[in-house]
Design an enzyme around this catalytic site. Structure first.
Site, PDB file in Angstrom:
ATOM      1  N   ASN A 402      47.505 -65.834 -71.503  1.00  0.00           N
ATOM      2  CA  ASN A 402      46.538 -65.198 -72.297  1.00  0.00           C
ATOM      3  C   ASN A 402      45.835 -66.297 -72.608  1.00  0.00           C
ATOM      4  OD1 ASN A 402      45.901 -63.254 -74.168  1.00  0.00           O
ATOM      5  ND2 ASN A 402      44.890 -65.317 -74.926  1.00  0.00           N
ATOM      6  N   ASP A 403      45.542 -67.337 -73.011  1.00  0.00           N
ATOM      7  CA  ASP A 403      45.591 -68.719 -73.221  1.00  0.00           C
ATOM      8  C   ASP A 403      44.695 -69.680 -72.316  1.00  0.00           C
ATOM      9  OD1 ASP A 403      44.790 -67.905 -76.525  1.00  0.00           O
ATOM     10  OD2 ASP A 403      47.549 -68.849 -76.826  1.00  0.00           O
ATOM     11  N   VAL A 404      45.671 -69.724 -71.463  1.00  0.00           N
ATOM     12  CA  VAL A 404      45.187 -70.729 -70.373  1.00  0.00           C
ATOM     13  C   VAL A 404      44.188 -69.866 -69.357  1.00  0.00           C
ATOM     14  CG1 VAL A 404      47.661 -72.036 -70.933  1.00  0.00           C
ATOM     15  CG2 VAL A 404      47.151 -69.732 -69.388  1.00  0.00           C
TER      16      VAL A 404
END
Length: 475
Positions: A402-404
């Site tokens: 998600n964040d990466v």
């Protein structure tokens, strides 16, 4: 044992440590590196037992008075627990297990220092300060790692907690702890006070204060910083061991502790750079502590696709990049992913993996998973290596990340992720996102990639989804 022989054995064990850590730097040599490090530790332990003449005598009247009986019992008990634990732990449980290992390392240094205080006469100012620092750093590593374990396992501290004026509280604890170390280290028989009571109060206060500091330091840190904080706690456990070596005058402990501390600190700085975070922010601020719900206005619904339709796109793809995240570990999908990559390569496609430094919940998490599935090391590429090629990629498969891959890190200055280097999955011609549901990542930040025009969601368990894609190639 002859002192010269002891020094030689210590040198040999240090060489094994250095070589072992060097080999741990690459996935394909990590097993050998672990073996070398273990062999070095075995040599060091046997040498210490011989140096301290633990095997020199046998008390037949009271066999419990023999030190090596207790040592053998501890080794046997620890070996059994370690063997069972290593067999039972899943790869999804590795981050919290590593956090516990860091905590145990800090606790062992703490116990060594306290034992030295109770059984040995006080040494020089240098060794006294070293002993106090061992207690302090070991205590912080222990309680901080327990908090990290609770957060990662979900068994404690599930909700992100904030401590009012945490920096002021931590500063007060540090000052009080430093005063306690000074009280232990510099009060001697020449002082007009009851130095013995002051020494005892100082060492006990040091232990209590820094146990609390480890808790207050890590508790407010959000999920986005967990991989970095694990690396930092690992560095602290090594540093505590190094100071313990100074306190008890053991060279090999100093060397091994410095190696672990230095490598852990270097890794922490590398990961901070990968997140565009300053090291000071890691200690004094938290990342991902607040959820970002996205822009105002009606939310755009992500497009979804069936496995059969996804297969038709993959079958025509000539360049595919897999971007793994913690969701792949949860689903234990790494072996299925390897099968899919083999099918794609047999179909004429070039396949690579884009690994972000903080993907997963511990340093190198994705590399370990993929190495377990026998993915060739040459296919594991960093974000810096893959991003320039991403516009030429036919399909980017995001598995549980998600964040990466969040483009808000590039184009949304209001996002907590802004400025963090990410994998530019959005530049691929088509993006498949394999997720169990529509939730956010561990940091709780919405990802606009999921609603891009070139992105389609494939909901469900990642292992089942990838296995179905493999089956489509076989049909």
């Amino acid at each position: 044992m002859n002192k010269t022989l002891i020094d030689i054995l210590y040198m040999i064990s240090c060489i094994f440590f250095i070589r072992g850590i060097k080999l741990l730097g690459k996935t394909d040599t990590a097993r050998k590196g672990n073996l070398y490090s273990s062999l070095g530790m075995l040599i060091a332990v046997i040498t210490v037992l011989c140096q301290k003449e633990v095997f020199a005598s046998w008390n037949s009247s009271n066999w419990l008075a023999n030190g090596y009986v207790w040592i053998a019992a501890a080794v046997l008990l620890g070996g059994i627990i370690g063997a069972i634990w290593s067999k039972k732990v899943q790869m999804t449980g590795m981050p919290e297990l590593v956090a516990l290992f860091n905590g145990f390392g800090g606790l062992s240094s703490l116990l060594v220092a306290l034992t030295q205080y109770f059984v040995q006469p006080k040494g020089t100012y240098f060794t006294s300060v070293s002993l106090g620092l061992t207690v302090a750093i070991g205590a912080v590593a222990f309680t901080g790692s327990l908090v990290a374990w609770g957060k990662l396992s979900g068994k404690a501290f599930k909700k992100i907690s904030s401590i009012p004026a945490k920096n002021i509280i931590n500063a007060i604890l540090c000052i009080a702890g430093a005063a306690a170390i000074c009280a232990y280290s510099f009060f001697t028989k020449d002082n007009p006070f009851n130095y013995a009571k002051i020494e005892f109060a100082g060492i006990m206060a040091t232990t209590a204060i820094f146990l609390i500091l480890g808790f207050t330091m890590v508790l407010p840190i959000g999920g986005g910083d967990m991989p970095v904080i694990i690396s930092f706690l690992n560095a602290l456990s090594g540093l505590a061991a190094a100071f313990a070596g100074f306190a008890i005058n053991n060279t090999v402990l100093v060397v091994s502790g410095c190696l672990v501390g230095a490598s852990g600190l270097i890794l922490t700085l590398i990961m901070c750079k990968a997140m565009n975070r300053k090291f000071s922010n890691l200690l004094f601020k938290s990342f991902g502590a607040k959820k970002k719900t996205g822009a105002n206005g009606p939310a755009k619904e992500p497009a979804s696709m069936s496995v059969e339709d996804a297969y038709m796109i993959l079958e025509a793809a000539k360049n595919v990049v897999v971007i793994p995240g913690y969701g792949m570990a949860v689903a234990q999908a790494q072996h299925a992913v390897k099968e899919l990559c083999d099918k794609l390569e047999n179909n004429g496609a070039e396949v690579n993996f884009a690994i972000h430094p903080v993907a997963g919940r511990m340093p190198g998490h994705m590399n370990v998973l993929l190495a377990e599935a026998n993915v060739p090391y040459e296919q594991l590429k960093t974000a810096d290596e893959m991003n320039p090629q991403m516009s030429n990629v036919d399909v980017a498969i995001v598995i549980g990340a998600n964040d990466v891959v969040n483009p808000a890190a590039i184009n949304d200055q209001s996002s907590p992720l802004y400025g963090m280097p990410v994998i530019n999955a959005f530049e691929a011609r088509t993006v498949f996102v394999l997720k169990r549901g529509k939730g956010t990542g561990f940091s709780g930040i919405e990802n606009p990639l999921f609603t891009n025009d070139n992105t389609v969601m494939i909901y469900g368990d990642a292992k089942q989804t990838v296995s179905q894609l493999v089956a489509e190639f076989d049909s």
